[in-house]
Structures are given as C-alpha cells and as structure tokens.
Design a protein around this motif. Structure first.
Motif, PDB file in Angstrom:
ATOM      1  N   LEU A  61      -1.540 -28.995 -25.081  1.00  0.00           N
ATOM      2  CA  LEU A  61      -2.151 -30.269 -24.725  1.00  0.00           C
ATOM      3  C   LEU A  61      -1.079 -31.333 -24.517  1.00  0.00           C
ATOM      4  CD1 LEU A  61      -4.708 -31.913 -24.233  1.00  0.00           C
ATOM      5  CD2 LEU A  61      -4.846 -32.300 -26.707  1.00  0.00           C
ATOM      6  N   ILE A  62      -0.104 -31.384 -25.394  1.00  0.00           N
ATOM      7  CA  ILE A  62       0.991 -32.354 -25.249  1.00  0.00           C
ATOM      8  C   ILE A  62       1.755 -32.091 -23.961  1.00  0.00           C
ATOM      9  CG2 ILE A  62       3.204 -33.101 -26.228  1.00  0.00           C
ATOM     10  CD1 ILE A  62       1.844 -32.667 -29.026  1.00  0.00           C
ATOM     11  N   THR A  63       2.023 -30.835 -23.667  1.00  0.00           N
ATOM     12  CA  THR A  63       2.713 -30.477 -22.422  1.00  0.00           C
ATOM     13  C   THR A  63       1.907 -30.928 -21.207  1.00  0.00           C
ATOM     14  OG1 THR A  63       3.768 -28.588 -23.492  1.00  0.00           O
ATOM     15  CG2 THR A  63       3.660 -28.555 -21.082  1.00  0.00           C
ATOM     16  N   LEU A  64       0.598 -30.750 -21.260  1.00  0.00           N
ATOM     17  CA  LEU A  64      -0.261 -31.202 -20.160  1.00  0.00           C
ATOM     18  C   LEU A  64      -0.167 -32.717 -19.991  1.00  0.00           C
ATOM     19  CD1 LEU A  64      -2.492 -30.710 -18.008  1.00  0.00           C
ATOM     20  CD2 LEU A  64      -4.142 -31.137 -19.850  1.00  0.00           C
ATOM     21  N   LEU A  65      -0.221 -33.455 -21.076  1.00  0.00           N
ATOM     22  CA  LEU A  65      -0.149 -34.921 -20.996  1.00  0.00           C
ATOM     23  C   LEU A  65       1.187 -35.370 -20.404  1.00  0.00           C
ATOM     24  CD1 LEU A  65      -1.779 -35.912 -24.424  1.00  0.00           C
ATOM     25  CD2 LEU A  65      -2.875 -35.729 -22.171  1.00  0.00           C
ATOM     26  N   ILE A  66       2.254 -34.686 -20.772  1.00  0.00           N
ATOM     27  CA  ILE A  66       3.573 -35.003 -20.207  1.00  0.00           C
ATOM     28  C   ILE A  66       3.580 -34.707 -18.712  1.00  0.00           C
ATOM     29  CG2 ILE A  66       6.013 -34.326 -20.192  1.00  0.00           C
ATOM     30  CD1 ILE A  66       5.628 -33.752 -23.256  1.00  0.00           C
ATOM     31  N   ARG A  67       3.040 -33.558 -18.337  1.00  0.00           N
ATOM     32  CA  ARG A  67       2.989 -33.170 -16.929  1.00  0.00           C
ATOM     33  C   ARG A  67       2.151 -34.149 -16.109  1.00  0.00           C
ATOM     34  NH1 ARG A  67       1.420 -27.965 -17.530  1.00  0.00           N
ATOM     35  NH2 ARG A  67      -0.701 -28.359 -16.863  1.00  0.00           N
ATOM     36  N   LEU A  68       1.148 -34.758 -16.746  1.00  0.00           N
ATOM     37  CA  LEU A  68       0.301 -35.743 -16.062  1.00  0.00           C
ATOM     38  C   LEU A  68       0.925 -37.139 -16.047  1.00  0.00           C
ATOM     39  CD1 LEU A  68      -3.175 -34.646 -17.466  1.00  0.00           C
ATOM     40  CD2 LEU A  68      -2.351 -34.376 -15.118  1.00  0.00           C
ATOM     41  N   HIS A  69       2.163 -37.256 -16.552  1.00  0.00           N
ATOM     42  CA  HIS A  69       2.920 -38.511 -16.553  1.00  0.00           C
ATOM     43  C   HIS A  69       2.335 -39.562 -17.488  1.00  0.00           C
ATOM     44  CE1 HIS A  69       5.186 -36.879 -13.230  1.00  0.00           C
ATOM     45  NE2 HIS A  69       4.046 -36.608 -12.616  1.00  0.00           N
ATOM     46  N   PHE A  70       1.739 -39.136 -18.591  1.00  0.00           N
ATOM     47  CA  PHE A  70       1.263 -40.085 -19.600  1.00  0.00           C
ATOM     48  C   PHE A  70       2.472 -40.748 -20.244  1.00  0.00           C
ATOM     49  CE2 PHE A  70      -2.713 -38.296 -18.964  1.00  0.00           C
ATOM     50  CZ  PHE A  70      -3.676 -38.664 -19.887  1.00  0.00           C
ATOM     51  N   ASP A  71       2.423 -42.071 -20.390  1.00  0.00           N
ATOM     52  CA  ASP A  71       3.465 -42.740 -21.156  1.00  0.00           C
ATOM     53  C   ASP A  71       3.058 -42.739 -22.627  1.00  0.00           C
ATOM     54  OD1 ASP A  71       1.628 -44.866 -21.487  1.00  0.00           O
ATOM     55  OD2 ASP A  71       2.545 -46.076 -19.905  1.00  0.00           O
ATOM     56  N   TRP A  72       3.888 -43.314 -23.505  1.00  0.00           N
ATOM     57  CA  TRP A  72       3.605 -43.273 -24.941  1.00  0.00           C
ATOM     58  C   TRP A  72       2.272 -43.948 -25.267  1.00  0.00           C
ATOM     59  CZ3 TRP A  72       6.486 -39.612 -26.158  1.00  0.00           C
ATOM     60  CH2 TRP A  72       7.835 -39.541 -25.841  1.00  0.00           C
ATOM     61  N   ASP A  73       2.029 -45.091 -24.647  1.00  0.00           N
ATOM     62  CA  ASP A  73       0.795 -45.825 -24.909  1.00  0.00           C
ATOM     63  C   ASP A  73      -0.427 -45.022 -24.474  1.00  0.00           C
ATOM     64  OD1 ASP A  73      -0.646 -48.222 -25.733  1.00  0.00           O
ATOM     65  OD2 ASP A  73      -1.021 -48.538 -23.581  1.00  0.00           O
ATOM     66  N   GLN A  74      -0.333 -44.372 -23.333  1.00  0.00           N
ATOM     67  CA  GLN A  74      -1.452 -43.569 -22.843  1.00  0.00           C
ATOM     68  C   GLN A  74      -1.688 -42.352 -23.726  1.00  0.00           C
ATOM     69  OE1 GLN A  74       0.154 -43.142 -18.930  1.00  0.00           O
ATOM     70  NE2 GLN A  74      -1.145 -44.756 -18.069  1.00  0.00           N
TER      71      GLN A  74
END
Length: 125
Positions: A61-74
């Motif tokens: 899930l964390i890898t997916l969020l990184i791949r989706l360009h989520f910043d720290w706040d998101q």
C-alpha cells in the motif's frame, strides 16, 4: 518525474479524492450501501477498491501511494481516512494506517508531534 504543472494537477486531484473519502466516512456507522459505493468509486481513482485495500500488505500500500505521487501530507490524510473507515463495522485498517504514519515519521526526516500522536493513538486501538 512529473513537471511542475502536472505535479500541481496531480496534487489537486489527489487532494480532492482524499477530501471526498474523508467526508464519506465521517457519517455515523454502520456505512450504508450507497456510502460503500461512494467509497469504492473514490478509491478507483487510486486503483483500489475495498477488497484490494483489505488484501494489500502494508508495504504494498505504501509503495502504491508513492507510485501515485502522494506527498507526506496526502499520505497522512489517507491514513486518517483509514482510521476513520476502521470505525465502520467489519473494517479494520488501523494497522495499515499505523504503517503509513510510521513510514511518514521515519522517511520524511522531520519529526512531527502530530504524526507521533497519531502513531500512539493507532497503537492503542
């Protein structure tokens, strides 16, 4: 990497989806079937649905969020959504939220009392 204009558009899109998800789960529990459908529709923007959210390992899930360009706040907002969603009957995403909070605290290289409080709260539930 995305150029500045695309980054801004992507940030706005992600922020809007997160805002909608947070308002959906803010309703009293249990979730109605229409609220579940609304959540499913919003999660589609992230390539997720409730079942895949359950099935994903924390790291995936964390890898997916990184791949989706989520910043720290998101990422924090998504973890907040998971904590709120966990209050609904039959759903428990607290471990996933905890993993995201811990990832943010460790990888952002900035200590946040707010994140630290959320980590402690997630551990106590």
């Amino acid at each position: 990497m995305l150029n500045k204009g695309l980054q801004d558009e992507e940030k706005i899109r992600i922020d809007n989806v997160l805002k909608t998800l947070r308002t959906i789960v803010f309703v009293p529990q249990p979730l109605s079937s229409s609220a579940k459908i609304d959540i499913e529709n919003q999660l589609k923007d992230f390539g997720l649905n409730i079942k895949t959210l359950v099935d994903y390992q924390n790291e995936e899930l964390i890898t997916l969020l990184i791949r989706l360009h989520f910043d720290w706040d998101q990422m924090e907002q998504f973890a907040d959504f998971l904590m709120e969603f966990s209050k609904a009957k039959n759903y428990n995403f607290q471990e996933k939220a905890l993993a995201i909070y811990q990832y943010i605290q460790q990888e952002s290289k900035v200590f946040s009392f707010g994140i630290n409080t959320k980590i402690a709260s997630a551990k106590n539930k």
